[in-house]
Write a protein that holds these residues in place. Structure first.
Motif, PDB file in Angstrom:
ATOM      1  N   VAL A 120      19.619  33.760  49.950  1.00 27.06           N
ATOM      2  CA  VAL A 120      20.253  32.503  49.540  1.00 27.06           C
ATOM      3  C   VAL A 120      19.523  31.315  50.162  1.00 27.06           C
ATOM      4  N   ASN A 121      19.199  31.428  51.439  1.00 28.04           N
ATOM      5  CA  ASN A 121      18.505  30.331  52.125  1.00 28.04           C
ATOM      6  C   ASN A 121      17.146  30.041  51.502  1.00 28.04           C
ATOM      7  N   ARG A 122      16.518  31.088  50.978  1.00 30.67           N
ATOM      8  CA  ARG A 122      15.204  30.925  50.344  1.00 30.67           C
ATOM      9  C   ARG A 122      15.324  30.581  48.862  1.00 30.67           C
ATOM     10  N   ARG A 123      16.550  30.532  48.372  1.00 29.43           N
ATOM     11  CA  ARG A 123      16.822  30.259  46.947  1.00 29.43           C
ATOM     12  C   ARG A 123      16.065  31.248  46.054  1.00 29.43           C
ATOM     13  N   ASN A 124      16.067  32.495  46.502  1.00 32.09           N
ATOM     14  CA  ASN A 124      15.424  33.566  45.753  1.00 32.09           C
ATOM     15  C   ASN A 124      16.512  34.350  45.027  1.00 32.09           C
ATOM     16  N   THR A 125      16.769  33.986  43.784  1.00 31.72           N
ATOM     17  CA  THR A 125      17.895  34.554  43.045  1.00 31.72           C
ATOM     18  C   THR A 125      17.743  36.047  42.812  1.00 31.72           C
ATOM     19  N   LEU A 126      16.554  36.491  42.430  1.00 32.82           N
ATOM     20  CA  LEU A 126      16.374  37.922  42.188  1.00 32.82           C
ATOM     21  C   LEU A 126      16.562  38.726  43.476  1.00 32.82           C
ATOM     22  N   LYS A 127      16.106  38.175  44.595  1.00 34.75           N
ATOM     23  CA  LYS A 127      16.318  38.858  45.872  1.00 34.75           C
ATOM     24  C   LYS A 127      17.792  38.863  46.233  1.00 34.75           C
ATOM     25  N   TYR A 128      18.486  37.787  45.894  1.00 35.53           N
ATOM     26  CA  TYR A 128      19.932  37.753  46.122  1.00 35.53           C
ATOM     27  C   TYR A 128      20.614  38.877  45.350  1.00 35.53           C
ATOM     28  N   LEU A 129      20.264  39.021  44.088  1.00 35.71           N
ATOM     29  CA  LEU A 129      20.872  40.069  43.270  1.00 35.71           C
ATOM     30  C   LEU A 129      20.568  41.456  43.840  1.00 35.71           C
ATOM     31  N   GLU A 130      19.337  41.647  44.284  1.00 38.25           N
ATOM     32  CA  GLU A 130      18.928  42.938  44.828  1.00 38.25           C
ATOM     33  C   GLU A 130      19.687  43.260  46.119  1.00 38.25           C
ATOM     34  N   THR A 131      19.743  42.315  47.042  1.00 40.20           N
ATOM     35  CA  THR A 131      20.398  42.559  48.329  1.00 40.20           C
ATOM     36  C   THR A 131      21.912  42.653  48.175  1.00 40.20           C
ATOM     37  N   ASP A 132      22.464  41.863  47.274  1.00 42.77           N
ATOM     38  CA  ASP A 132      23.907  41.916  47.024  1.00 42.77           C
ATOM     39  C   ASP A 132      24.294  43.270  46.429  1.00 42.77           C
ATOM     40  N   ARG A 133      23.437  43.802  45.577  1.00 43.20           N
ATOM     41  CA  ARG A 133      23.709  45.117  44.991  1.00 43.20           C
ATOM     42  C   ARG A 133      23.715  46.196  46.072  1.00 43.20           C
ATOM     43  N   VAL A 134      22.744  46.136  46.974  1.00 45.75           N
ATOM     44  CA  VAL A 134      22.670  47.122  48.061  1.00 45.75           C
ATOM     45  C   VAL A 134      23.928  47.065  48.929  1.00 45.75           C
ATOM     46  N   TYR A 135      24.371  45.857  49.235  1.00 40.15           N
ATOM     47  CA  TYR A 135      25.582  45.682  50.055  1.00 40.15           C
ATOM     48  C   TYR A 135      26.795  46.317  49.381  1.00 40.15           C
ATOM     49  N   HIS A 136      27.008  46.000  48.108  1.00 35.04           N
ATOM     50  CA  HIS A 136      28.185  46.515  47.404  1.00 35.04           C
ATOM     51  C   HIS A 136      28.081  48.024  47.174  1.00 35.04           C
ATOM     52  N   LEU A 137      26.878  48.512  46.941  1.00 33.53           N
ATOM     53  CA  LEU A 137      26.683  49.953  46.787  1.00 33.53           C
ATOM     54  C   LEU A 137      27.094  50.679  48.067  1.00 33.53           C
ATOM     55  N   HIS A 138      26.677  50.160  49.209  1.00 34.02           N
ATOM     56  CA  HIS A 138      27.027  50.756  50.497  1.00 34.02           C
ATOM     57  C   HIS A 138      28.530  50.651  50.743  1.00 34.02           C
ATOM     58  N   LEU A 139      29.082  49.468  50.490  1.00 37.16           N
ATOM     59  CA  LEU A 139      30.499  49.239  50.761  1.00 37.16           C
ATOM     60  C   LEU A 139      31.388  50.144  49.914  1.00 37.16           C
ATOM     61  N   VAL A 140      31.153  50.174  48.622  1.00 41.36           N
ATOM     62  CA  VAL A 140      31.960  51.006  47.727  1.00 41.36           C
ATOM     63  C   VAL A 140      31.738  52.483  48.037  1.00 41.36           C
ATOM     64  N   GLY A 141      30.535  52.829  48.480  1.00 44.21           N
ATOM     65  CA  GLY A 141      30.247  54.216  48.825  1.00 44.21           C
ATOM     66  C   GLY A 141      31.083  54.745  49.966  1.00 44.21           C
ATOM     67  N   LEU A 142      31.620  53.845  50.788  1.00 45.88           N
ATOM     68  CA  LEU A 142      32.464  54.271  51.902  1.00 45.88           C
ATOM     69  C   LEU A 142      33.784  54.882  51.432  1.00 45.88           C
ATOM     70  N   ALA A 143      34.125  54.689  50.169  1.00 44.09           N
ATOM     71  CA  ALA A 143      35.333  55.305  49.615  1.00 44.09           C
ATOM     72  C   ALA A 143      35.140  56.801  49.386  1.00 44.09           C
ATOM     73  N   ARG A 144      33.884  57.248  49.433  1.00 40.21           N
ATOM     74  CA  ARG A 144      33.562  58.675  49.281  1.00 40.21           C
ATOM     75  C   ARG A 144      34.068  59.239  47.942  1.00 40.21           C
ATOM     76  N   ASN A 145      33.850  58.452  46.890  1.00 38.71           N
ATOM     77  CA  ASN A 145      34.268  58.877  45.554  1.00 38.71           C
ATOM     78  C   ASN A 145      33.115  58.580  44.604  1.00 38.71           C
ATOM     79  N   ARG A 146      32.340  59.597  44.285  1.00 40.55           N
ATOM     80  CA  ARG A 146      31.130  59.405  43.496  1.00 40.55           C
ATOM     81  C   ARG A 146      31.415  58.857  42.101  1.00 40.55           C
ATOM     82  N   ARG A 147      32.448  59.351  41.440  1.00 40.39           N
ATOM     83  CA  ARG A 147      32.751  58.864  40.097  1.00 40.39           C
ATOM     84  C   ARG A 147      33.140  57.391  40.128  1.00 40.39           C
TER      85      ARG A 147
END
Length: 218
Positions: A120-147
């Motif tokens: 965000v600080n670098r105003r790199n939108t594609l990097k924002y999308l990439e890093t935000d996806r990784v964060y949410h993937l990890h967070l939702v993965g903590l539910a331990r429900n693959r489906r």
């Protein structure tokens, strides 16, 4: 090794690159993508390119056009609102399924939140999308429900994020930065109810940004 060399990481990278450009509007609705053109641009054979385009068509981002290639589908406001409603409810439910988080998991999530902040600080939108996806993937993965994880990430990956680099979109990116940290803090404190409410707002506050951008292109 030939065409099979793209079966793993390189193919996935090209798939995500193209997906991001479509969902962010860098490749706009109605544009035609062809196998030979992309194969030449990427410096790869036509087989993996065709597979990538067919995969994106299968999830509704592209439509096959006979003797022309693949056309980027035009998003609708109704589709966008339905996707937001589903994603907000499913990610909130995922948080409710998290039994506990370890200090190591919290530390990893905070590092990912920091990567989002840097983008965000670098105003790199594609990097924002990439890093935000990784964060949410990890967070939702903590539910331990693959489906559940697959459903949420499929919804997320195929939303149309038009307007994400508009003035409103850049402001929303900035506001989202502390929210990522706060969600981790709440889960660490076992305050799941507050984490759920923040997650819903975190997702739904993006809706008007994207909906307004879709209306503007119609």
């Amino acid at each position: 090794m030939g065409e099979s060399a793209l079966d793993a990481s390189p193919r996935s990278s090209l798939l995500e690159e193209l997906r991001m450009k479509i969902v962010s509007g860098q490749i706009g609705p109605g544009e035609i993508l062809t196998v030979p053109t992309l194969a030449k641009a990427w410096g790869v054979s036509t087989t993996p390119v065709r597979e990538i385009l067919l995969e994106l068509a299968g999830v509704g981002l592209l439509e096959a056009r006979r003797n022309r290639g693949f056309q980027v589908k035009r998003p609708t406001v109704t589709d966008m609102k339905e996707l937001f409603a589903l994603r907000a409810q499913l990610e909130a439910y995922a948080l409710s399924c998290i039994a506990s988080v370890t200090p190591e998991e919290c530390a990893a999530l905070r590092l990912q939140a920091r990567a989002i902040e840097e983008a965000v600080n670098r105003r790199n939108t594609l990097k924002y999308l990439e890093t935000d996806r990784v964060y949410h993937l990890h967070l939702v993965g903590l539910a331990r429900n693959r489906r559940l994880l697959d459903m949420i990430m499929n919804l997320r990956d195929n939303m149309r994020l038009y307007g994400i680099d508009s003035d409103a979109g850049l402001r929303r990116q900035q506001i989202s930065v502390p929210e990522h940290y706060r969600i981790v803090d709440l889960l660490e404190a076992n305050d799941t109810a507050q984490a759920i409410e923040l997650m819903k707002r975190h997702i739904l506050d993006w809706e008007p940004v994207f909906v307004d951008a879709i209306v503007d292109i119609d």
